[in-house]
Design an enzyme around this catalytic site. Structure first.
Site, PDB file in Angstrom:
ATOM      1  N   ARG A  51      17.338  -2.154   0.391  1.00 11.77           N
ATOM      2  CA  ARG A  51      16.451  -1.040   0.773  1.00 11.77           C
ATOM      3  C   ARG A  51      15.405  -0.825  -0.320  1.00 11.77           C
ATOM      4  O   ARG A  51      14.261  -0.496  -0.053  1.00 11.77           O
ATOM      5  CB  ARG A  51      17.255   0.248   1.022  1.00 11.77           C
ATOM      6  CG  ARG A  51      16.339   1.458   1.217  1.00 11.77           C
ATOM      7  CD  ARG A  51      16.966   2.677   1.872  1.00 11.77           C
ATOM      8  NE  ARG A  51      18.334   2.944   1.564  1.00 11.77           N
ATOM      9  CZ  ARG A  51      18.805   3.420   0.404  1.00 11.77           C
ATOM     10  NH1 ARG A  51      17.980   3.672  -0.591  1.00 11.77           N
ATOM     11  NH2 ARG A  51      20.089   3.623   0.246  1.00 11.77           N
ATOM     12  N   TYR A 103      -4.957   8.674  16.362  1.00 11.91           N
ATOM     13  CA  TYR A 103      -3.842   8.094  17.104  1.00 11.91           C
ATOM     14  C   TYR A 103      -2.864   9.199  17.535  1.00 11.91           C
ATOM     15  O   TYR A 103      -2.468  10.037  16.723  1.00 11.91           O
ATOM     16  CB  TYR A 103      -3.151   7.034  16.231  1.00 11.91           C
ATOM     17  CG  TYR A 103      -1.852   6.573  16.829  1.00 11.91           C
ATOM     18  CD1 TYR A 103      -1.824   6.018  18.108  1.00 11.91           C
ATOM     19  CD2 TYR A 103      -0.654   6.694  16.152  1.00 11.91           C
ATOM     20  CE1 TYR A 103      -0.629   5.611  18.680  1.00 11.91           C
ATOM     21  CE2 TYR A 103       0.542   6.290  16.711  1.00 11.91           C
ATOM     22  CZ  TYR A 103       0.540   5.751  17.983  1.00 11.91           C
ATOM     23  OH  TYR A 103       1.732   5.367  18.555  1.00 11.91           O
ATOM     24  N   ASP A 175      -6.866   5.687   7.817  1.00 17.48           N
ATOM     25  CA  ASP A 175      -6.109   4.783   8.694  1.00 17.48           C
ATOM     26  C   ASP A 175      -7.060   3.660   9.075  1.00 17.48           C
ATOM     27  O   ASP A 175      -8.021   3.858   9.829  1.00 17.48           O
ATOM     28  CB  ASP A 175      -5.602   5.559   9.920  1.00 17.48           C
ATOM     29  CG  ASP A 175      -4.700   4.707  10.803  1.00 17.48           C
ATOM     30  OD1 ASP A 175      -4.873   3.483  10.809  1.00 17.48           O
ATOM     31  OD2 ASP A 175      -3.845   5.289  11.500  1.00 17.48           O
ATOM     32  N   LYS A 200      -0.470  -4.252  14.423  1.00 13.05           N
ATOM     33  CA  LYS A 200      -1.676  -4.598  15.175  1.00 13.05           C
ATOM     34  C   LYS A 200      -2.316  -5.871  14.615  1.00 13.05           C
ATOM     35  O   LYS A 200      -1.669  -6.891  14.593  1.00 13.05           O
ATOM     36  CB  LYS A 200      -2.625  -3.392  15.159  1.00 13.05           C
ATOM     37  CG  LYS A 200      -1.916  -2.066  15.549  1.00 13.05           C
ATOM     38  CD  LYS A 200      -1.460  -2.063  16.966  1.00 13.05           C
ATOM     39  CE  LYS A 200      -0.450  -1.013  17.400  1.00 13.05           C
ATOM     40  NZ  LYS A 200      -0.216   0.176  16.700  1.00 13.05           N
TER      41      LYS A 200
HETATM   42  N1  PLP Z   1      -2.409   4.296  13.472  1.00  9.12           N
HETATM   43  C1  PLP Z   1      -3.092   3.825  14.528  1.00  9.12           C
HETATM   44  C2  PLP Z   1      -4.603   3.883  14.500  1.00  9.12           C
HETATM   45  C3  PLP Z   1      -2.430   3.307  15.639  1.00  9.12           C
HETATM   46  O1  PLP Z   1      -3.150   2.861  16.686  1.00  9.12           O
HETATM   47  C4  PLP Z   1      -1.006   3.281  15.633  1.00  9.12           C
HETATM   48  C5  PLP Z   1      -0.267   2.753  16.793  1.00  9.12           C
HETATM   49  O2  PLP Z   1      -0.824   2.474  17.839  1.00  9.12           O
HETATM   50  C6  PLP Z   1      -0.322   3.793  14.526  1.00  9.12           C
HETATM   51  C7  PLP Z   1      -1.050   4.282  13.451  1.00  9.12           C
HETATM   52  C8  PLP Z   1       1.181   3.808  14.489  1.00  9.12           C
HETATM   53  O3  PLP Z   1       1.677   2.524  14.268  1.00  9.12           O
HETATM   54  P1  PLP Z   1       3.097   1.982  14.803  1.00  9.12           P
HETATM   55  O4  PLP Z   1       3.012   1.903  16.289  1.00  9.12           O
HETATM   56  O5  PLP Z   1       3.203   0.659  14.119  1.00  9.12           O
HETATM   57  O6  PLP Z   1       4.124   2.961  14.358  1.00  9.12           O
END
Ligand code: PLP
Length: 388
Positions: A51, A103, A175, A200
């Site tokens: 971990r 998001y 982000d 992604k």
């Molecule tokens: N940030 C953005 C812009 C996203 O589009 C997403 C998921 O679609 C996330 C964070 C969260 O990521 P995860 O689905 O890997 O938890």
């Protein structure tokens, strides 16, 4: 060293023990110690319990820092685990300013989990810098930005927003999931922390859930690393391996993603059944000039609204598509399409969606790397099946 070379070499160390050219998956939960309390060392890290440290994760963290041109990176079980890590470093009573178009899962974590635990959130249109200034309070500690944003592809001037925050001693998080480090480097524009859903583009193949935080500040890295371990937000080694593999082809994929997206955005913007296209590469997009300054291309996410009085044509349109997969998520080699109000942003209340400008008929495309002519033909046959 340039980006393509870095993605293939510098970020991807050979295993120092064996020389394996593909970094191994260390599928273990713990490590043998020869004498109590003296862990073995591997790539400069103490190996005691997986971990806390796992070499496959260390290799991924090295690669992530390299492609962001940063000093430190941490890998997480998901993008939302990375979101959780940052919020867990804040004290009760702290105030966070966030973009209103973000998001849906981040919004849900803010409003349904952390608001209950005493963090305060204000959502503003961060493309209007005066709204950021006006929202600052004495207890504001963090400015949370997404640019391009999800799902409306709004562009915030990251340098100008960071300058406002810096004057007040407020940390800035960007982000960078939609842009990737190939297109945009928020740390160079003044951000303190970069967040990725590496699920992604960095992974790129829709076969792992993973997240990342990147920073140049040792102090921030220590705070985040403490929470990563203390709260067990870590990814498994298999997923780390998959993201590591994805990073090697990130530049190649991004070039194709972006050129396909540009052609699809142009096609949609001329289509008689389309009312509005959201894509920062279109010259009339309100963030086009800023995107040109802070990104080296415009990304591969395109959103649009149908010219449809009933507001329901999105349903047959989406159901008719053959090549575009109707699915949440983005950033993988195959093209995906979704309806944010019922899918990715269903957890955002209708009122908040409306305030952010997310209409009930909005459609979001993650443009893949297929032959763009095939993608356009698929869109065209879906348009033919709906009335305008
Ligand atoms: N940030 C953005 C812009 C996203 O589009 C997403 C998921 O679609 C996330 C964070 C969260 O990521 P995860 O689905 O890997 O938890």
């Amino acid at each position: 060293m340039r980006f393509n070379t870095k993605a293939v070499h510098e970020g991807l160390p050979l295993d120092p023990e064996t020389g394996a050219v593909t970094f191994p998956i260390f599928q273990t939960s713990t490590f043998q110690q020869e004498t109590p309390g003296v862990p073995r060392k591997h790539m400069g890290r103490d190996l005691s319990y997986a971990r806390t440290e796992n070499p496959t994760r260390t290799a991924l963290e090295t690669a992530l820092a390299t492609v962001e041109d940063a000093k430190y990176a941490l890998a997480f079980a998901s993008g939302l685990a990375a979101v959780t890590c940052v919020l867990n470093t804040l004290k009760t009573g702290s105030h966070v300013i966030a973009c209103s178009d973000l998001y849906g899962g981040s919004y849900r974590a803010f409003t349904k989990v952390y608001a209950k635990l005493g963090l305060e959130f204000t959502f503003v249109n961060t493309t209007r810098l005066e709204e950021i200034e006006a929202a600052i309070r004495p207890n504001t500690v963090l400015l949370w930005l997404e640019s391009p944003s999800n799902p409306l592809l709004n562009i915030t001037d990251l340098r100008a927003a960071s300058e406002i925050a810096k004057r007040k001693g407020i940390r800035v998080l960007v982000d960078n999931t939609f842009a990737t480090p190939y297109l945009q480097k928020p740390l160079e524009l003044g951000a303190d922390i970069v967040l990725h859903s590496t699920t992604k583009y960095l992974n790129g193949h829709a076969d792992a859930i993973n997240g990342a935080l990147v920073t140049n500040s040792e102090e921030i890295w220590q705070e985040l690393k403490f929470v990563q371990n203390a709260c067990g937000l870590i990814p498994g080694p298999q997923d780390c391996y998959l993201v590591l593999r994805g990073i090697k082809t990130l530049p190649l994929r991004m070039e194709r993603h972006c050129s396909n997206a540009k052609k699809i955005a142009e096609y949609l913007s001329k289509h008689p059944k389309v009312a509005k296209v959201f894509y920062p590469g279109l010259p009339y997009h309100p963030g086009h000039e800023i995107a040109k300054k802070q990104m080296c291309d415009f990304g591969a996410m395109v959103s649009f609204e149908l010219r449809d009085d009933s507001g329901t044509a999105y349903r047959p349109f989406l159901e008719r598509l053959k090549l575009f997969t109707l699915a949440e998520s983005l950033g993988c080699v195959q093209s995906l399409i979704c309806h944010p109000p019922t899918m990715t942003h269903a957890s955002v209340e209708p009122e908040a969606r409306k305030k952010a400008g997310i209409s009930e008929g909005l459609i979001r495309i993650s443009v893949g790397i297929e032959d763009v002519e095939d993608l356009i033909e698929d869109l065209e046959q879906a348009f033919e099946g709906i009335s305008s």
